[in-house]
Design an enzyme around this catalytic site. Structure first.
Site, PDB file in Angstrom:
ATOM      1  N   ASP A 201       0.820  -1.215   0.000  1.00  0.00           N
ATOM      2  CA  ASP A 201       0.000   0.000   0.000  1.00  0.00           C
ATOM      3  C   ASP A 201       0.852   1.264   0.000  1.00  0.00           C
ATOM      4  OD1 ASP A 201      -1.997  -1.810   0.251  1.00  0.00           O
ATOM      5  OD2 ASP A 201      -2.865  -0.970   2.086  1.00  0.00           O
ATOM      6  N   HIS A 343       3.855  -2.278   3.021  1.00  0.00           N
ATOM      7  CA  HIS A 343       3.914  -0.944   2.407  1.00  0.00           C
ATOM      8  C   HIS A 343       5.236  -0.779   1.672  1.00  0.00           C
ATOM      9  CE1 HIS A 343       1.011  -0.704   5.683  1.00  0.00           C
ATOM     10  NE2 HIS A 343       0.423   0.272   4.996  1.00  0.00           N
TER      11      HIS A 343
HETATM   12 ZN    ZN Z   1      -2.504   3.103   3.359  1.00  0.00          ZN
END
Ligand code: ZN
Length: 393
Positions: A201, A343
């Site tokens: 993400d 991430h």
């Molecule tokens: Zn996020």
């Protein structure tokens, strides 16, 4: 005149007898040599059979008077021997690859290994001194590898199937060619293996995103990257690189705001903006959305025409920023069908991915994108639904 005739006749007679003698002697020698060779060959074959009494002799075949191929099997493991049909010496398979084609042959095998296996495996198997067994079948060659020096240790049989179509110009013995079958590369995922999706993400994030893309490629893996709309404009090249390497991209909203605190019309218009930005860069549609923080409710679900993808395994990489924590957390908790959240923002995450991909492969996991996971699990994903994992029924 008479004397001359007698002389001539005796000379001819002598010549004929000498010729017969020479001819006979040569023939006899040839016969003796041939017999010895034949004995050498059968002696060698017998010797090999005696050395392998604990195994089952599967094949004992003469290949066009080039070599005799002996194949033994035990517990599903194959061992093969090549006995030269002229000298009776034991030879290597590579001796029956045309000398001028040996380099070409080795390169071809190396290419196929890197197509099939992650680099950490292909690096070792393609070494010239790696232990291998060549098995000659009707239309194809199998190469079995001893994987004892691969780290992490892989719990599967490592082998390469090579269609003779691919190497026929290299072989110094005749083979029959079957129908050409396509080579199975490492991205042909196996339904019978455990499968999980990696998701990243908050990108695109330039160098870190690209490093992850490279690691995925080196390990025959794919992932889904959930990207933030307002960052996309500044990461066009990264976006194209992600897609070109077979990964996919989903929406992670336009501004990374908590959707639960937004007006529905703002959520809808923001999502449209993200989709448009992405379309302008790639010419493709976004079909998945990951709401920021995974925050979602019934109203948001109904309002957006997209498939919502959350996760069931949260590495909390943003909190720990610790490679070992992430690696251990995933390895201790991972299961077939999981969706893992990370991430592409931190070096520790990149380092964790580098260590995780070989470890997961070694444990029998295939790492893929959301779409690939849905496909291999035989699931069609519906808009207005939220998925946290994708498991077979
Ligand atoms: Zn996020």
């Amino acid at each position: 005149m008479k004397e001359v005739n007698v002389k001539l006749i005796s000379m001819v007679l002598v010549l004929v007898s000498v010729s017969i003698f020479i001819l006979f002697k040569t023939d006899k020698n040839a016969l003796v040599v041939a017999l010895n060779k034949k004995n050498n060959i059968s002696v060698k074959i017998e010797e090999l059979i005696n050395q392998n009494l604990d195994k089952e002799l599967i094949r004992n075949e003469n290949f066009n008077d080039k070599f005799v191929y002996l194949e033994f099997q035990k517990d599903g493991m194959c061992s093969s021997h090549f006995v030269d049909a002229k000298t009776g010496e034991e030879k290597y398979f590579l001796d029956y690859i045309k000398e001028e084609k040996r380099e070409h042959f080795q390169t071809k095998i190396k290419d196929l290994l890197y197509l099939k296996y992650p680099n950490f495996i292909a690096d070792i198997l393609s070494l010239e001194d790696s232990q291998k067994t060549y098995q000659i079948l009707q239309n194809e060659l199998y190469i079995f590898y001893d994987n004892s020096t691969i780290s992490p240790k892989v719990n599967e049989k490592l082998y390469l199937r090579v269609d003779y179509q691919e190497i026929q110009d290299c072989l110094d013995f005749p083979v029959s060619l079957g129908e050409s079958t396509s080579f199975q590369d490492g991205y042909t995922y196996d339904k019978n293996k455990k499968s999980i999706a990696f998701t990243f993400d908050d990108g695109p994030n330039g160098e870190k995103t690209n490093k992850i893309v490279n690691l995925l490629e080196q390990n025959k893996a794919h992932a889904t990257f959930f990207m933030v709309g307002n960052k996309m404009e500044y990461g066009k090249e990264t976006i194209l690189n992600v897609l070109n390497k077979g990964n996919e991209i989903g929406s992670h909203s336009y501004n990374h705001k908590n959707m639960k605190r937004m007006k529905i019309e703002d959520i809808i218009s923001d999502e449209e903006k993200t989709k448009e930005t992405f379309y302008n860069i790639t010419g493709r549609e976004l079909i998945y959305t990951r709401p920021p923080y995974g925050n979602i409710n019934q109203k948001i679900k109904e309002s957006l025409n997209t498939i919502f993808i959350n996760w069931n395994l949260d590495t909390e990489d943003w909190l720990h920023r610790d490679k070992n924590y992430i690696v251990n957390y995933v390895m201790d908790n991972v299961n077939d069908g999981d969706i893992i959240l990370m991430h592409d923002l931190y070096d520790s995450t990149v380092e964790a991915v580098e260590e995780l991909l070989p470890k997961l492969y070694a444990e029998g996991y295939q790492v893929m994108s959301i779409s690939e996971l849905a496909k291999i699990k035989g699931k069609s994903l519906d808009a207005h639904s939220v998925y946290r994992s994708i498991k077979a029924d």
